[in-house]
Write a protein that holds these residues in place. Structure first.
Motif, PDB file in Angstrom:
ATOM      1  N   THR A   1     120.297   5.578  32.711  1.00 55.43           N
ATOM      2  CA  THR A   1     120.204   4.153  33.031  1.00 55.43           C
ATOM      3  C   THR A   1     119.665   3.430  31.815  1.00 55.43           C
ATOM      4  N   SER A   2     120.128   2.197  31.640  1.00 54.99           N
ATOM      5  CA  SER A   2     119.715   1.444  30.461  1.00 54.99           C
ATOM      6  C   SER A   2     119.590  -0.024  30.780  1.00 54.99           C
ATOM      7  N   ALA A   3     118.535  -0.620  30.255  1.00 50.18           N
ATOM      8  CA  ALA A   3     118.391  -2.074  30.321  1.00 50.18           C
ATOM      9  C   ALA A   3     119.401  -2.685  29.359  1.00 50.18           C
ATOM     10  N   GLU A   4     119.647  -3.948  29.490  1.00 50.58           N
ATOM     11  CA  GLU A   4     120.484  -4.672  28.531  1.00 50.58           C
ATOM     12  C   GLU A   4     119.597  -5.107  27.374  1.00 50.58           C
ATOM     13  N   GLY A   5     120.196  -5.292  26.232  1.00 49.70           N
ATOM     14  CA  GLY A   5     119.424  -5.837  25.118  1.00 49.70           C
ATOM     15  C   GLY A   5     119.639  -5.076  23.832  1.00 49.70           C
ATOM     16  N   THR A   6     118.932  -5.547  22.819  1.00 47.01           N
ATOM     17  CA  THR A   6     119.031  -4.992  21.478  1.00 47.01           C
ATOM     18  C   THR A   6     117.646  -4.572  21.017  1.00 47.01           C
ATOM     19  N   ALA A   7     117.580  -3.423  20.362  1.00 49.08           N
ATOM     20  CA  ALA A   7     116.309  -2.936  19.817  1.00 49.08           C
ATOM     21  C   ALA A   7     116.454  -2.771  18.312  1.00 49.08           C
ATOM     22  N   GLU A   8     115.383  -3.029  17.588  1.00 48.64           N
ATOM     23  CA  GLU A   8     115.339  -2.811  16.134  1.00 48.64           C
ATOM     24  C   GLU A   8     114.819  -1.399  15.912  1.00 48.64           C
ATOM     25  N   VAL A   9     115.744  -0.457  15.704  1.00 47.67           N
ATOM     26  CA  VAL A   9     115.355   0.948  15.580  1.00 47.67           C
ATOM     27  C   VAL A   9     116.129   1.621  14.451  1.00 47.67           C
ATOM     28  N   ASP A  10     115.597   2.746  14.006  1.00 41.28           N
ATOM     29  CA  ASP A  10     116.311   3.630  13.093  1.00 41.28           C
ATOM     30  C   ASP A  10     117.043   4.627  13.984  1.00 41.28           C
ATOM     31  N   ILE A  11     118.360   4.467  14.105  1.00 46.96           N
ATOM     32  CA  ILE A  11     119.128   5.270  15.052  1.00 46.96           C
ATOM     33  C   ILE A  11     119.060   6.760  14.727  1.00 46.96           C
TER      34      ILE A  11
ATOM     35  N   VAL B   1     109.167  10.577   6.244  1.00 51.78           N
ATOM     36  CA  VAL B   1     110.422   9.917   6.610  1.00 51.78           C
ATOM     37  C   VAL B   1     110.266   8.404   6.495  1.00 51.78           C
ATOM     38  N   GLU B   2     111.242   7.790   5.835  1.00 54.92           N
ATOM     39  CA  GLU B   2     111.264   6.328   5.743  1.00 54.92           C
ATOM     40  C   GLU B   2     112.103   5.795   6.896  1.00 54.92           C
ATOM     41  N   VAL B   3     111.524   4.920   7.696  1.00 57.76           N
ATOM     42  CA  VAL B   3     112.212   4.354   8.851  1.00 57.76           C
ATOM     43  C   VAL B   3     112.999   3.132   8.408  1.00 57.76           C
ATOM     44  N   LYS B   4     114.296   3.133   8.721  1.00 59.22           N
ATOM     45  CA  LYS B   4     115.193   2.022   8.357  1.00 59.22           C
ATOM     46  C   LYS B   4     115.728   1.411   9.642  1.00 59.22           C
ATOM     47  N   ARG B   5     115.093   0.325  10.068  1.00 60.24           N
ATOM     48  CA  ARG B   5     115.461  -0.305  11.338  1.00 60.24           C
ATOM     49  C   ARG B   5     116.699  -1.194  11.185  1.00 60.24           C
ATOM     50  N   ALA B   6     117.491  -1.206  12.242  1.00 60.08           N
ATOM     51  CA  ALA B   6     118.648  -2.089  12.343  1.00 60.08           C
ATOM     52  C   ALA B   6     118.836  -2.417  13.819  1.00 60.08           C
ATOM     53  N   PRO B   7     119.412  -3.559  14.131  1.00 61.95           N
ATOM     54  CA  PRO B   7     119.631  -3.900  15.544  1.00 61.95           C
ATOM     55  C   PRO B   7     120.666  -2.967  16.181  1.00 61.95           C
ATOM     56  N   MET B   8     120.317  -2.431  17.340  1.00 61.74           N
ATOM     57  CA  MET B   8     121.208  -1.529  18.086  1.00 61.74           C
ATOM     58  C   MET B   8     121.211  -1.944  19.554  1.00 61.74           C
ATOM     59  N   GLN B   9     122.392  -1.972  20.140  1.00 56.49           N
ATOM     60  CA  GLN B   9     122.508  -2.241  21.570  1.00 56.49           C
ATOM     61  C   GLN B   9     122.003  -1.039  22.351  1.00 56.49           C
ATOM     62  N   LEU B  10     121.150  -1.266  23.337  1.00 58.50           N
ATOM     63  CA  LEU B  10     120.660  -0.168  24.163  1.00 58.50           C
ATOM     64  C   LEU B  10     121.805   0.575  24.834  1.00 58.50           C
ATOM     65  N   SER B  11     122.849  -0.146  25.228  1.00 59.24           N
ATOM     66  CA  SER B  11     123.976   0.506  25.899  1.00 59.24           C
ATOM     67  C   SER B  11     124.662   1.516  24.974  1.00 59.24           C
ATOM     68  N   ALA B  12     124.749   1.228  23.670  1.00 58.72           N
ATOM     69  CA  ALA B  12     125.363   2.158  22.715  1.00 58.72           C
ATOM     70  C   ALA B  12     124.473   3.386  22.536  1.00 58.72           C
ATOM     71  N   ILE B  13     123.167   3.179  22.469  1.00 53.16           N
ATOM     72  CA  ILE B  13     122.235   4.310  22.350  1.00 53.16           C
ATOM     73  C   ILE B  13     122.320   5.169  23.605  1.00 53.16           C
ATOM     74  N   ALA B  14     122.371   4.525  24.770  1.00 53.90           N
ATOM     75  CA  ALA B  14     122.453   5.252  26.038  1.00 53.90           C
ATOM     76  C   ALA B  14     123.706   6.115  26.087  1.00 53.90           C
ATOM     77  N   GLU B  15     124.830   5.593  25.589  1.00 57.21           N
ATOM     78  CA  GLU B  15     126.070   6.367  25.606  1.00 57.21           C
ATOM     79  C   GLU B  15     125.957   7.599  24.700  1.00 57.21           C
ATOM     80  N   GLY B  16     125.347   7.441  23.525  1.00 54.52           N
ATOM     81  CA  GLY B  16     125.130   8.586  22.634  1.00 54.52           C
ATOM     82  C   GLY B  16     124.245   9.639  23.276  1.00 54.52           C
ATOM     83  N   LEU B  17     123.206   9.192  23.979  1.00 50.46           N
ATOM     84  CA  LEU B  17     122.319  10.136  24.663  1.00 50.46           C
ATOM     85  C   LEU B  17     123.024  10.827  25.825  1.00 50.46           C
ATOM     86  N   ARG B  18     123.899  10.087  26.517  1.00 51.20           N
ATOM     87  CA  ARG B  18     124.671  10.691  27.606  1.00 51.20           C
ATOM     88  C   ARG B  18     125.542  11.823  27.062  1.00 51.20           C
TER      89      ARG B  18
END
Length: 193
Positions: free
Chosen positions: A80-90, A48-65
């Motif tokens: 629960t989620s911290a504030e901030g942005t992570a460079e991840v492959d969503i 798998v090729e990982v393609k990172r992009a900036p993602m808000q933790l709050s948006a990821i948390a909502e998808g997981l919810r």
């Protein structure tokens, strides 16, 4: 093998001993097919090729919810989620977390806690359930390919946490398996802490 077994089955009288034997053969053939597919999927995960992009933790948390509320229908979901942005492959994050949540849903009694945080730029997603926790052997082997803990069932191949481990490593992170209180905690780390 599938075709031959189906042809044999069609020619045998229903309820005969030979028909029963062919039924057993078909079950074993399907198990071999699932095993071969699983091995192929494991190889694809390593590539798998990982393609990172900036993602808000709050948006990821909502998808997981949303995912957790489906998997844990009728049980409590706390995110629960911290504030901030992570460079991840969503896509990788959601696949890993989906596997972890599916695993947790099999064992949790009343609910699950999901916690997202940033540690030195790496995103951590900790999933904690209130099931029976990992056995000593489970703590050592849960991420090994084809490991099935208690209650794994014959349809369960034991690849979920192994795939999570592979994808976390592809993403520069790791998978942490531990017990927390009476339950289990699996933490996926995406990026180097």
């Amino acid at each position: 093998l599938r075709g031959r077994a189906s042809l044999l089955e069609a020619e045998l009288p229903p309820g005969s001993e030979a028909a029963a034997d062919v039924g057993v053969m078909k079950t074993h053939i399907e198990r071999l097919v699932r095993y071969a597919d699983a091995m192929s999927n494991l190889q694809r995960m390593e590539d798998v090729e990982v393609k990172r992009a900036p993602m808000q933790l709050s948006a990821i948390a909502e998808g997981l919810r949303e995912t957790a509320e489906i998997l844990f229908a009728g049980r409590e979901v706390c995110v629960t989620s911290a504030e901030g942005t992570a460079e991840v492959d969503i896509e990788v994050v959601m696949q890993v977390c989906g596997n972890i949540l599916s695993n947790s849903a099999r064992y949790a009694r009343s609910g699950v806690d999901i916690d997202l945080s940033l540690v030195n730029g790496a995103m951590r997603v900790a999933v904690t359930d209130d099931g029976g926790g990992f056995t000593r052997e489970g703590l050592e082997k849960a991420a090994a390919p084809f490991y099935k803990g208690e209650g794994g069932g014959s349809e369960h191949l034991g690849l979920g946490l192994n795939i999570c481990d592979i994808l976390c490593r592809r993403h520069g992170g790791r998978l942490v398996i531990e017990n927390a209180g009476a339950g289990a905690r699996v933490t996926a780390v995406f990026g180097v802490e």
